[in-house]
Design a protein around this motif. Structure first.
Motif, PDB file in Angstrom:
ATOM      1  N   UNK A 178      70.782  37.674  55.423  1.00 33.83           N
ATOM      2  CA  UNK A 178      70.626  38.534  54.256  1.00 33.83           C
ATOM      3  C   UNK A 178      71.918  38.602  53.430  1.00 33.83           C
ATOM      4  N   UNK A 179      73.048  38.402  54.113  1.00 31.61           N
ATOM      5  CA  UNK A 179      74.374  38.469  53.479  1.00 31.61           C
ATOM      6  C   UNK A 179      74.561  39.774  52.704  1.00 31.61           C
ATOM      7  N   UNK A 180      75.174  39.681  51.526  1.00 28.98           N
ATOM      8  CA  UNK A 180      75.537  40.906  50.794  1.00 28.98           C
ATOM      9  C   UNK A 180      74.326  41.729  50.371  1.00 28.98           C
ATOM     10  N   UNK A 181      73.116  41.170  50.449  1.00 29.48           N
ATOM     11  CA  UNK A 181      71.927  41.904  50.016  1.00 29.48           C
ATOM     12  C   UNK A 181      71.410  42.897  51.049  1.00 29.48           C
ATOM     13  N   UNK A 182      71.958  42.860  52.270  1.00 29.95           N
ATOM     14  CA  UNK A 182      71.430  43.706  53.335  1.00 29.95           C
ATOM     15  C   UNK A 182      72.187  45.014  53.474  1.00 29.95           C
ATOM     16  N   UNK A 183      71.519  46.015  54.088  1.00 33.21           N
ATOM     17  CA  UNK A 183      72.230  47.244  54.413  1.00 33.21           C
ATOM     18  C   UNK A 183      73.168  46.981  55.592  1.00 33.21           C
ATOM     19  N   UNK A 184      74.350  47.550  55.587  1.00 35.46           N
ATOM     20  CA  UNK A 184      75.262  47.262  56.700  1.00 35.46           C
ATOM     21  C   UNK A 184      76.405  48.260  56.729  1.00 35.46           C
ATOM     22  N   UNK A 185      77.014  48.361  57.905  1.00 35.61           N
ATOM     23  CA  UNK A 185      78.222  49.155  58.050  1.00 35.61           C
ATOM     24  C   UNK A 185      79.174  48.357  58.918  1.00 35.61           C
ATOM     25  N   UNK A 186      80.144  47.707  58.304  1.00 36.82           N
ATOM     26  CA  UNK A 186      81.131  46.929  59.052  1.00 36.82           C
ATOM     27  C   UNK A 186      82.263  47.890  59.399  1.00 36.82           C
ATOM     28  N   UNK A 187      82.212  48.438  60.618  1.00 34.07           N
ATOM     29  CA  UNK A 187      83.191  49.455  61.000  1.00 34.07           C
ATOM     30  C   UNK A 187      84.610  48.904  60.922  1.00 34.07           C
ATOM     31  N   UNK A 188      85.550  49.787  60.582  1.00 36.75           N
ATOM     32  CA  UNK A 188      86.933  49.347  60.425  1.00 36.75           C
ATOM     33  C   UNK A 188      87.542  48.866  61.738  1.00 36.75           C
ATOM     34  N   UNK A 189      86.969  49.295  62.901  1.00 35.81           N
ATOM     35  CA  UNK A 189      87.585  48.875  64.167  1.00 35.81           C
ATOM     36  C   UNK A 189      86.932  47.618  64.753  1.00 35.81           C
ATOM     37  N   UNK A 190      85.995  47.030  64.025  1.00 32.75           N
ATOM     38  CA  UNK A 190      85.376  45.785  64.494  1.00 32.75           C
ATOM     39  C   UNK A 190      86.376  44.637  64.295  1.00 32.75           C
ATOM     40  N   UNK A 191      86.623  43.851  65.355  1.00 34.96           N
ATOM     41  CA  UNK A 191      87.586  42.749  65.231  1.00 34.96           C
ATOM     42  C   UNK A 191      86.825  41.460  64.945  1.00 34.96           C
ATOM     43  N   UNK A 192      86.980  40.946  63.740  1.00 35.70           N
ATOM     44  CA  UNK A 192      86.220  39.775  63.314  1.00 35.70           C
ATOM     45  C   UNK A 192      87.150  38.857  62.526  1.00 35.70           C
ATOM     46  N   UNK A 193      87.232  37.586  62.953  1.00 37.79           N
ATOM     47  CA  UNK A 193      88.015  36.610  62.194  1.00 37.79           C
ATOM     48  C   UNK A 193      87.107  35.987  61.139  1.00 37.79           C
ATOM     49  N   UNK A 194      87.564  36.005  59.887  1.00 40.43           N
ATOM     50  CA  UNK A 194      86.700  35.562  58.788  1.00 40.43           C
ATOM     51  C   UNK A 194      86.705  34.057  58.605  1.00 40.43           C
ATOM     52  N   UNK A 215      57.045  41.113  57.069  1.00 45.44           N
ATOM     53  CA  UNK A 215      57.957  41.052  55.922  1.00 45.44           C
ATOM     54  C   UNK A 215      57.291  40.443  54.703  1.00 45.44           C
ATOM     55  N   UNK A 216      57.617  40.999  53.552  1.00 41.63           N
ATOM     56  CA  UNK A 216      57.330  40.293  52.306  1.00 41.63           C
ATOM     57  C   UNK A 216      58.687  39.966  51.703  1.00 41.63           C
ATOM     58  N   UNK A 217      58.983  38.658  51.563  1.00 35.50           N
ATOM     59  CA  UNK A 217      60.310  38.248  51.121  1.00 35.50           C
ATOM     60  C   UNK A 217      60.264  37.913  49.632  1.00 35.50           C
ATOM     61  N   UNK A 218      60.955  38.676  48.821  1.00 37.01           N
ATOM     62  CA  UNK A 218      60.891  38.527  47.372  1.00 37.01           C
ATOM     63  C   UNK A 218      62.173  37.873  46.866  1.00 37.01           C
ATOM     64  N   UNK A 219      62.030  36.793  46.088  1.00 38.87           N
ATOM     65  CA  UNK A 219      63.240  36.168  45.552  1.00 38.87           C
ATOM     66  C   UNK A 219      63.314  36.239  44.034  1.00 38.87           C
ATOM     67  N   UNK A 220      62.195  36.498  43.360  1.00 42.81           N
ATOM     68  CA  UNK A 220      62.242  36.485  41.895  1.00 42.81           C
ATOM     69  C   UNK A 220      61.303  37.543  41.319  1.00 42.81           C
ATOM     70  N   UNK A 221      61.571  37.914  40.078  1.00 42.30           N
ATOM     71  CA  UNK A 221      60.711  38.836  39.324  1.00 42.30           C
ATOM     72  C   UNK A 221      60.503  40.172  40.036  1.00 42.30           C
ATOM     73  N   UNK A 269      59.436  45.202  52.450  1.00 40.37           N
ATOM     74  CA  UNK A 269      59.752  44.241  51.388  1.00 40.37           C
ATOM     75  C   UNK A 269      61.260  44.111  51.349  1.00 40.37           C
ATOM     76  N   UNK A 270      61.746  42.885  51.188  1.00 42.92           N
ATOM     77  CA  UNK A 270      63.183  42.705  51.011  1.00 42.92           C
ATOM     78  C   UNK A 270      63.421  41.791  49.824  1.00 42.92           C
ATOM     79  N   UNK A 271      64.311  42.171  48.922  1.00 39.91           N
ATOM     80  CA  UNK A 271      64.691  41.278  47.833  1.00 39.91           C
ATOM     81  C   UNK A 271      65.856  40.431  48.330  1.00 39.91           C
ATOM     82  N   UNK A 272      65.561  39.162  48.600  1.00 35.91           N
ATOM     83  CA  UNK A 272      66.600  38.299  49.173  1.00 35.91           C
ATOM     84  C   UNK A 272      67.057  37.278  48.146  1.00 35.91           C
ATOM     85  N   UNK A 273      68.152  36.606  48.459  1.00 41.15           N
ATOM     86  CA  UNK A 273      68.685  35.531  47.625  1.00 41.15           C
ATOM     87  C   UNK A 273      67.758  34.317  47.730  1.00 41.15           C
TER      88      UNK A 273
END
Lengths: 544, 320
Positions: free
Chosen positions: A427-443, A79-85, A50-54
């Motif tokens: 998933x954006x901010x709702x997902x589990x993640x680890x953005x390592x400090x040495x990852x080179x990414x232009x925002x 997957x069961x995708x939950x958006x409300x309640x 189950x994932x509570x998504x936006x």
């Protein structure tokens, strides 16, 4: 005949009433049953989650990165995708005991749930050791993530996230540069200069539409009855050297390792006096305490091309003023209290709350395929996958430069803003993640402009002593008794302090009432609360 | 009319069997179809109103996640004492009583007066239309109503705020501590007065038209008909509804007050229900909020009981 019918009817009514109330319990449990019997080699293991998504987020089947991650982990997830309640669904789901293998979402399962249903969730320590190298890497590179995940008895049920790129504060300070230019004024640097500028905004036709009375010199976000929040004038406390932590809603802050509450601090009194002076001069929106957040936002958008607000606080300039008016505004440095003040100015420090999250993913203790589930979790914490969790798949959302560097692409639909695009794609901010400090990414442009607008605040934010002047609220787990003592004391405190704050700002009187007020505040149990928090802060420090 | 009912029931009695007193079983048996029809209602009330009462013990126990509702340690009256000794107790009680008494004192007579006036309207179609218009606001959801209030009373953009300002009153009706109760009560009357008058109109429709005719022959004016025919006709309804409303003397409702609350009117707008919300739901103090809820109910019950006794002594009309 008639009698028989009425009997049958009455019976049916009674039966349906009974059925209706017993039905509710069974419904939700069935959907999540795990059928994890299949585990043959070569075949992908079937898991449920189950994932509570936006609400904006598209179906998971369309996310390329997720399909690839499942394949690499050798799992196939239903997957069961939950958006409300979610909170209602969660209650039924947990009490039925029949939960899916994984539950994903920001604090979807709270520490309280874990304590309430012992044995329902899996202690992940051994699995991380055997099947979670990426999670281990995160714990090693960012020891605070381990602290966030660990319960008081040392067990780990939910895993945290680290998203690195968010700014060190949620609140930025904006002034209308065009108005300053129209009236030939200099950018204010102290409270007194700000006052003079606001008076000029009020008395003259700053926006140049011919009406000198439609300017609102100062506005701030609605102050709730439960405490202060972001985008509120409490950031002026930074001028007096107080560092707020995540807006310090209930007044608690730390100074040189000592926990204090600004609600009884002389410096808070000076901020309120300044605000009262502004309010009395008609410089603050007269509806500031009664408008809601929507109104607060829409007032600042002005009407069409005419700006209405001169000085205010917000997250990001286009979000605050809309695309048309945004170019008129600039982000400002923190003000000094007086021209000859030698206090190191500070600001609101929110880095932890914006970049970390707790209990992003938990596992069922009854899962038949714990190792496969852990392999999938481990995939999510791979920095390159994590980057796609946050911003979307490589290809449509992120460009792989081929040399180990990446770039977030602008929205495919030009009418969409980058924030919405991100929430739609992944998933954006709702997902589990680890953005390592040495990852080179232009925002993307939105994050870059937040970054650019934080620049004027950076000297103040950099000067903060993170060890001794930032209250480590996120890393503290209170015992149930202490938690309830704090909750009761704080409810009383907020009832008194929030009412007084708005009363003093709108009608003055703080000079006469201050001493009595401080005594009243002591009665709400503040000394006890400070003592409790101090104890936990000291303990937290010792454990580091 | 009362006499007619008596003779009718007397007739049934003699037909059913000898003796004036009959056993409970016999009445049950005689009215079995009625009992079966009412059975679903009884089941629902038992199930949803009585069975959950076992949870009341939460007010006397610590709430323990791991042990469920009934497993926590027994604390006796600890949480009640905590509430009564609490810093907020005096303020909350004063606010709650002020708001609910004002609602009862002003809100209770309003639908009676409205019903009496509506009853005097002779123009049938006009009366029907008027009735519909005054009870429509009842269906506005509270969130929308408070939104309306915010829009209308806003000191900068609202029409009421604007009128007040043009008359020279510099007052923000949404923020002032002295305006909170009037705004709350008056908007409540505006919203529910029409709806609540329906029950009185129904009572008035049972009045025998002959009474009006004979009153007219005796030379009674409108005012006298109202005083001597209409009012006595609805008096039992008024008393019963008053007893019921006294049962809610400490119940102010939650949504409207909560939505109208802001930091400026907080000194007068913090009531038991909003405090329980902040303590119980936002801070997870389940035992403490259960104790406050029970305290509230006991006081309500006390008022209901006392009013009922008084009404029975004085007018012979009562709930039980």
């Amino acid at each position: 005949m008639k009698r028989a019918w009425s009997l049958i009817l009455a019976f049916l009514l009674a039966a349906s009433a009974l059925a209706a109330c017993s039905g509710g319990k069974n419904n939700d449990g069935g959907g999540g049953a795990s059928d994890g019997a299949s585990g043959g080699s070569g075949k992908r293991v079937k898991l449920t989650a189950i994932m509570t998504k936006h609400a904006l987020t598209k179906p998971f089947a369309e996310m390329e990165w997720l399909q690839a991650a499942e394949e690499r982990a050798g799992v196939e997830i239903e997957w069961e995708e939950v958006t409300a309640d979610w909170s209602q669904k969660k209650g039924a789901l947990l009490s039925s005991g029949d939960i899916p293998d994984l539950i994903i979402g920001p604090n979807a399962i709270t520490d309280a749930d874990i304590a309430m249903f012992p044995g329902l969730f899996q202690d992940l320590r051994d699995l991380i050791e055997s099947h979670g190298p990426n999670v281990k890497a995160m714990f090693e590179a960012k020891p605070e993530t381990r602290a966030l995940a660990t319960q008081t008895d040392g067990s780990i049920y939910g895993l945290p996230k680290y998203q690195r790129f968010w700014p060190a504060t949620a609140t930025r300070q904006y002034i209308n540069q065009q108005w300053l230019d129209n009236l030939g004024l200099k950018m204010p640097t102290t409270w007194d200069e700000l006052f003079d500028v606001l008076v000029a905004f009020k008395e003259q036709d700053a926006n140049g539409n011919g009406d000198p009375n439609d300017e609102i010199p100062m506005d701030f976000a609605p102050v709730g009855t439960g405490g202060f929040g972001h985008f509120q004038p409490t950031v002026l406390l930074g001028s007096t050297g107080i560092t707020l932590t995540n807006a310090s809603g209930q007044g608690y802050f730390m100074e040189d390792g000592v926990v204090k509450n600004f609600l009884v601090d002389e410096r808070y009194k000076r901020v309120v006096q300044f605000l009262a002076k502004c309010y009395a001069a008609g410089l603050i929106n007269s509806e500031v305490f009664t408008q809601d957040y929507t109104k607060f936002q829409s007032v600042a958008r002005g009407d069409g091309n005419t700006a209405k607000v001169g000085f205010t606080w917000g997250w990001e300039v286009t979000d605050r003023f809309g695309n048309t008016l945004a170019p008129q505004y600039v982000s400002m440095a923190p003000l000094k209290e007086t021209a000859d003040s030698d206090v190191q100015v500070s600001w609101d420090y929110t880095y932890e709350a914006l970049n970390y999250g707790v209990n992003m993913v938990v596992m069922s203790a009854r899962s038949k395929n714990k190792e496969a589930a852990m392999r999938f979790i481990n995939e999510l914490y791979d920095p390159v996958v994590s980057m796609q969790v946050l911003f979307g798949s490589i290809g449509p959302n992120i460009k792989d430069n081929g040399d180990g560097t990446y770039e977030v692409l602008p929205p495919a639909d030009p009418a969409m803003d980058p924030g919405t695009w991100k929430w739609t794609s992944t998933w954006a901010d709702n997902g589990p993640m680890y953005i390592a400090d040495d990852l080179v990414l232009t925002l993307g442009t939105d994050m870059q402009s937040v970054g650019a607008q934080t620049e004027p605040l950076m000297p103040a934010l950099d000067a903060i002593d993170k060890e001794n002047d930032v209250l480590p609220t996120m890393f503290i787990k209170y015992s149930p008794e202490d938690n309830s003592t704090l909750a009761l004391n704080n409810t009383n405190l907020m009832n008194l302090a929030m009412a007084k704050f708005s009363q003093w700002v709108t009608s003055g009187g703080i000079e006469q009432e201050w001493d009595n007020y401080v005594k009243e505040v002591e009665r709400t149990g503040l000394p006890q609360s400070l003592e409790i928090i101090q104890r936990y802060v000291d303990e937290n420090k010792r454990n580091q | 009319m009362a006499q007619a009912t008596q003779t009718a029931s007397g007739a049934v009695r003699t037909a059913a069997g000898p003796g004036r007193r009959r056993s409970a079983w016999q009445t049950l048996k005689r009215d079995r179809q009625l009992w079966i029809m009412i059975l679903p209602a009884i089941v629902v009330i038992l199930l949803f109103n009585y069975v959950p009462m076992y949870g009341i013990q939460l007010a006397f126990r610590d709430y323990d996640f791991t042990k469920g509702l009934t497993g926590g340690e027994w604390r006796g009256l600890y949480y009640f004492r905590q509430f009564i000794d609490s810093y907020m107790f005096a303020d909350i009680m004063r606010n709650t009583v002020t708001i609910s008494l004002a609602t009862i004192l002003l809100g209770f007579p309003a639908p009676i007066i409205l019903a009496l006036i509506l009853n005097q309207v002779r123009w049938k179609r006009g009366k029907k239309m008027l009735q519909t218009v005054v009870y429509m606001p009842h269906f506005i959801s509270i969130v929308v109503l408070v939104g309306l209030l915010n829009v209308l009373l806003s000191p900068n953009t609202g029409i009421v705020g604007y009128l007040l300002r043009s008359m020279g009153y510099e007052i923000n009706l949404l923020a002032s501590t002295s305006a909170f109760v009037p705004v709350y009560v008056l908007s409540d009357i505006w919203q529910h007065c029409g709806w609540n008058s329906i029950i009185y109109l129904a009572a008035l429709s049972t009045v025998d038209p002959q009474l009006y005719d004979s009153a007219k022959i005796d030379g009674a004016g409108k005012w006298q008909t109202m005083r001597h025919i209409d009012l006595p006709a609805i008096a039992p309804t008024i008393i019963i509804l008053f007893i019921l409303s006294m049962g809610g003397v400490l119940t102010t409702g939650f949504e409207k007050i909560f939505l109208m609350q802001n930091t400026l009117n907080l000194p007068v707008s913090e009531v038991i229900s909003t405090y329980v919300y902040k303590i119980g739901i936002l801070s997870n103090q389940f035992s403490y909020s259960a104790a406050i809820g029970l305290f509230n109910t006991v006081i309500n019950f006390f008022f209901l009981f006392v009013t009922n006794q008084i009404a029975r002594r004085v007018s012979n009309i009562s709930l039980w």
